[in-house]
Design a protein around this motif. Structure first.
Motif, short mmCIF file in Angstrom:
data_model
loop_
_atom_site.label_atom_id
_atom_site.label_comp_id
_atom_site.label_asym_id
_atom_site.label_seq_id
_atom_site.Cartn_x
_atom_site.Cartn_y
_atom_site.Cartn_z
N SER A 190 0.82 -1.22 0.00
CA SER A 190 0.00 0.00 0.00
C SER A 190 0.85 1.27 0.00
O SER A 190 0.41 2.32 -0.46
N ASN A 191 2.07 1.19 0.54
CA ASN A 191 2.94 2.36 0.62
C ASN A 191 4.32 2.01 0.07
O ASN A 191 5.28 1.81 0.81
N PRO A 192 4.49 1.95 -1.27
CA PRO A 192 5.77 1.55 -1.87
C PRO A 192 6.91 2.49 -1.52
O PRO A 192 8.07 2.06 -1.44
N ASP A 193 6.60 3.77 -1.29
CA ASP A 193 7.67 4.75 -1.00
C ASP A 193 8.39 4.43 0.30
O ASP A 193 9.57 4.78 0.47
N ALA A 194 7.69 3.79 1.25
CA ALA A 194 8.31 3.48 2.55
C ALA A 194 8.77 2.03 2.65
O ALA A 194 9.28 1.62 3.69
N ALA A 195 8.60 1.26 1.58
CA ALA A 195 8.85 -0.18 1.65
C ALA A 195 10.22 -0.55 1.07
O ALA A 195 10.72 0.09 0.15
N SER A 196 10.81 -1.59 1.64
CA SER A 196 12.05 -2.17 1.13
C SER A 196 11.86 -3.67 0.96
O SER A 196 11.12 -4.30 1.71
N LEU A 197 12.53 -4.22 -0.04
CA LEU A 197 12.51 -5.66 -0.25
C LEU A 197 13.83 -6.24 0.26
O LEU A 197 14.90 -5.74 -0.08
N ILE A 198 13.73 -7.24 1.11
CA ILE A 198 14.92 -7.94 1.62
C ILE A 198 14.84 -9.39 1.14
O ILE A 198 13.87 -10.11 1.41
N PHE A 199 15.86 -9.79 0.44
CA PHE A 199 15.90 -11.09 -0.23
C PHE A 199 17.01 -11.91 0.42
O PHE A 199 18.18 -11.53 0.36
N GLY A 200 16.67 -13.00 1.09
CA GLY A 200 17.67 -13.82 1.77
C GLY A 200 17.65 -15.26 1.29
O GLY A 200 16.58 -15.81 1.01
N ILE A 201 18.84 -15.84 1.15
CA ILE A 201 18.96 -17.26 0.81
C ILE A 201 19.57 -17.97 2.01
O ILE A 201 20.60 -17.54 2.54
N PHE A 202 18.93 -19.05 2.45
CA PHE A 202 19.33 -19.77 3.66
C PHE A 202 19.58 -21.23 3.35
O PHE A 202 19.15 -21.76 2.32
#
Length: 848
Positions: free
Chosen positions: A721-733
């Protein structure tokens, strides 16, 4: 120069003494190095051509970098150049670029010449007064100059691969060289003859030449040779790294099979891969490196998805036209490009003497930084920088000087250099009375080591505006007596004088607010002092947080209130929003985070707090979020806050989106330190930001394959809903270690900490701490701080036992299409061919 063993020092440091097995291994330890030319073409295949050096990349000098170009210089830009070598020549008084013989003689002759000077170079050692100083070593190049080896009479030889060389620092720019107190600088080695080589995991080899001529030969020579090896095909570079474990041009089938275990591929899959390339145990007695590299190149470094896309759009032809590539970008990548833009985009990746796009050219383009998921438009300043200074988020560091933990770890001047390179604009100086009237910086009441204010100021002057021209804020925590405050004022004036923005004459008057644009290349000092001389230099005044805000009495814009993370949580968000429209708040970790862990910065950002200070020496979830957030706006360290956090207006909702991440594949995942098994990777994709947008999706694992795992196009989908405040964190485990009680090998010891008050966390007595990758709980006056790895340089939260790789990007900077994600390891380091492939789809949604 005087004997270095006689030079007095006040502290100890073990820089360079600890060896990193991932970077170098023991070699044959010869009494005298063999200076005869080793035929590398025979050892590694006929592709090594020392007569042809035109493809070698140019070194990048820090003094030439502006803004986000530092990030661009570190990241790979093509399939030909892996990592440009960085030359740190800042503050170096001699002219580095002057002409010298090492720049002109043939490369083969240069390596021979260096190997005749092997005993003229000395290695600089830090430590106790008895051990500190320059030590005679034997240093030479082997394997065609691709490996730097050194040894002493008492130590076995150690090897460093020059492909791994990250940086050449000219002068005194490592902690080993920076230990002399200001009053003893004349006893230090001549900086004009000193240089340091940086390898992965912050390992340095500090060297001193006997003359300017020898210094030039080694610095320019190592630069040329390293760039030659770095300019090679990254596949060959990686394959040589593994093949070199056996130091033989030909290997048996079984030994080749064992290499795949190092490459993170199971034996079953390795046999299948070798069989597909014509190698079987029954028929392959030996395998040469050149044949192995040629036959496995496609499996080793290509993404099959790109091969399929190439033939789809080229109609199964061997080349693709510019018009066809233009169509591919329009249909698949959602980018409308002109033919001229397409030509410019692909130009660095074309085969020699060819204007057509081959499959290899297409792969180089698709796996380069020009096809990263992160949108390159945001590598430039895109925000309005003329707004009042309190209207910006500012990239901030807490206890900047700490190299690891907050109790017994070392303090380093180099941490300020690293913070500025990472984009920080606000750094902290905890100042205390030091010996001989010289103020020092350390974590008061603890056993952290000490550094001099004068040394830190010199780094601030040299590196403060390296990645950004916008203002630097010095958050001074003053514990000095008035006389040493006066001395601090002298240091600030002498070193930083012209850069300091002087304070208003009357601190009760609200002077016209200034913007980042107006304060370019200025240093703002924040603090509270008693000394009149120092008080004149204070621009941002430390004050208590107002209990309310009214239009009749607004806070002065240059005032700053500091709150712990706990105190910030107790404040009403609306009050903080009102305050932060007019003045600054600085949020910092609580004192019980002795392992240098971090709090979640999202609530502070959502309340409009500008200076959200984190322990940047830790590589944890919070610093990952911080890095992702400040990648925007050219990594300049300043982000304009949303309008509703700048003015008292109703928040304007940004356009919601649906973000779809289709996970395809990854390459060259690293093994977990302390474990030998082949990993079984799985992916977690998380969205952070507004509370309503937070979500995590876990994808299925791939069994026993870290070499080239394929996820069969599994999908993660998010409504944001709020892309301006969002970050994507991509982790491989790694599934094999996730949730288990298995611990890697570690050394344990007891550290007795003094019975003083430690940063508000009480008394510490006989804390048992592990010096390896993991640590037992640390008992602090009855308070258990889990995972506080305070010895051995491991900060709490940085060691994620099962995490193999991580990536972070602001959601608004994500590009659609088939995109490559640059991965980082648990230390925040990048590696050649260490990335993942995804397909991104973004759909705009109607506002509710």
């Amino acid at each position: 120069e005087p004997e270095a063993a006689k030079v007095p020092v006040s502290r100890t440091d073990e820089d360079c003494e600890e060896q990193n097995p991932a970077t170098h291994t023991a070699s044959t330890d010869p009494d005298q190095p063999n200076t005869e030319w080793e035929d590398v073409a025979e050892f590694f295949g006929e592709d090594v051509d020392f007569e042809k050096e035109d493809k070698a990349t140019s070194s990048v000098r820090f003094s030439e970098l502006k803004g986000s170009s530092l990030l661009n210089a570190i990241n790979p830009t093509s399939g030909v150049s892996v990592f440009p070598l960085l030359i740190d020549d800042i503050g170096f008084e001699s002219e580095y670029n002057e002409d010298c013989e090492a720049r002109h003689i043939p490369l083969k002759e240069l390596i021979k010449r260096l190997n005749t000077q092997e005993k003229s170079i000395k290695r600089y050692i830090s430590g106790t007064p008895a051990k500190k100083g320059s030590k005679k070593i034997t240093i030479w190049l082997q394997k065609g100059g691709g490996v730097l080896s050194w040894k002493t009479k008492k130590q076995k030889a150690h090897d460093f691969t020059l492909v791994d060389l990250k940086e050449i620092r000219l002068g005194h720019k490592t902690k080993a060289f920076e230990r002399e107190p200001p009053s003893r600088k004349e006893f230090a080695p001549n900086p004009e003859l000193s240089f340091s080589l940086e390898f992965p995991k912050k390992k340095f080899v500090n060297l001193i030449a006997p003359s300017k001529e020898v210094w030039q030969l080694w610095v320019h020579g190592i630069e040329r040779i390293a760039n030659f090896w770095k300019s090679e095909n990254p596949t060959k570079i990686s394959l040589r790294h593994y093949w070199g474990k056996y130091e033989s041009p030909n290997l048996s089938y079984n030994k080749v099979l064992s290499l795949f275990d190092f490459m993170n591929l199971s034996e079953k899959q390795a046999k299948e891969l070798l069989g597909n390339n014509g190698y079987k145990k029954e028929t392959s007695s030996t395998i040469s490196f050149s044949d192995f590299a040629e036959s496995l190149e496609n499996d080793f470094w290509t993404y099959k998805t790109f091969t399929e896309l190439f033939y789809k759009y080229s109609n199964n032809e061997y080349t693709m036209s510019m018009e066809t590539l233009q169509k591919f970008y329009s249909v698949e990548q959602k980018q409308k490009l002109s033919i001229e833009e397409v030509k410019e985009l692909v130009k660095p990746f074309l085969d020699e003497n060819s204007s057509d796009i081959s499959l290899k050219s297409f792969h180089r383009l698709m796996t380069s930084s020009r096809n990263h998921m992160y949108n390159g438009r945001n590598e430039h300043i895109v925000h309005d920088m003329t707004q009042p200074l309190p209207h910006y988020y500012i990239h901030s560091s807490h206890n900047t000087y700490c190299g690891a933990d907050q109790l017994v770890g070392a303090s380093h001047v180099d941490m300020y250099r690293r913070a500025f390179k990472a984009g920080a604009r606000c750094v902290e100086l905890d100042c205390w009375d030091g010996p001989d009237g010289e103020p020092i910086i350390f974590h008061g009441g603890t056993m952290t080591s000490k550094i001099y204010v004068s040394d830190v100021c010199q780094v601030i002057k040299d590196y403060g505006f390296l990645t950004s021209e916008y203002p630097v804020i010095l958050s001074v925590e003053n514990h000095c007596s008035v006389p040493q405050q006066a001395r601090m004022a002298e240091i600030f004036q002498d070193i930083l004088g012209p850069l300091i923005e002087c304070s208003p004459i009357d601190p009760t008057v609200d002077y016209p607010v200034k913007s980042p644009e107006e304060l370019k290349h200025r240093i703002l000092i924040k603090g509270s002092v008693e000394c009149p001389e120092l008080s004149k230099l204070i621009f941002m005044r430390s004050t208590k947080l107002p209990s309310s805000v009214s239009e009749k009495k607004l806070p002065l814009w240059y005032n700053v209130s500091s709150l712990t993370e706990t105190a910030q949580k107790k404040k009403k968000s609306q009050l903080l929003e009102d305050i932060n429209r007019h003045m600054f708040t600085r949020i910092y970790p609580t004192g019980d985070r002795v392992g240098s862990s971090n709090y979640n910065p999202d609530p502070a950002w959502l309340a409009g707090c500008q200076l959200v200070a984190l322990n940047l020496q830790s590589h944890d979830k919070s610093t990952v979020k911080n890095t992702a957030k400040f990648l925007d706006n050219g990594n300049c360290g300043y982000l304009l806050k949303p309008l509703s956090l700048r003015q008292k207006v109703k928040a304007v909702k940004s356009e919601p989106i649906n973000l779809k991440i289709q996970m395809i594949s990854a390459r060259h995942l690293l093994k977990i330190k302390g474990f030998s098994h082949v990993v079984s990777p799985f992916v977690k994709i998380r969205i952070t930001g507004a509370k309503s947008d937070k979500k995590e999706v876990t994808l299925k694992s791939v069994s026993h394959n870290g070499f080239n795992p394929i996820w069969q196009e599994q999908v993660a989908e998010f409504r944001i809903s709020n892309p301006d405040a969002a970050s994507l964190i991509f982790g491989i485990f790694d599934k094999e270690t996730n949730g288990t009680n298995i611990m890697p090998k570690s050394k344990k010891g007891k550290i007795g900490v003094g019975l003083g008050s430690i940063a508000g966390v009480g008394l510490v007595v006989g804390a048992t701490i592990a010096t390896g990758g993991m640590a037992a709980p640390l008992a602090v006056a009855g308070l258990t701080v889990a995972g506080a790895a305070v010895a051995g340089g491991a900060a709490a939260g940085t060691f994620q036992r099962s995490r193999l790789a991580i990536h972070m990007t602001p959601v608004k900077c994500i590009q659609e299409g088939y995109r490559v994600i640059e991965l980082r390891d648990n230390s925040g380091e990048t590696h050649p061919l260490f990335d993942a492939l995804v397909k991104v789809t973004i759909t705009k949604l109607q506002k509710k």
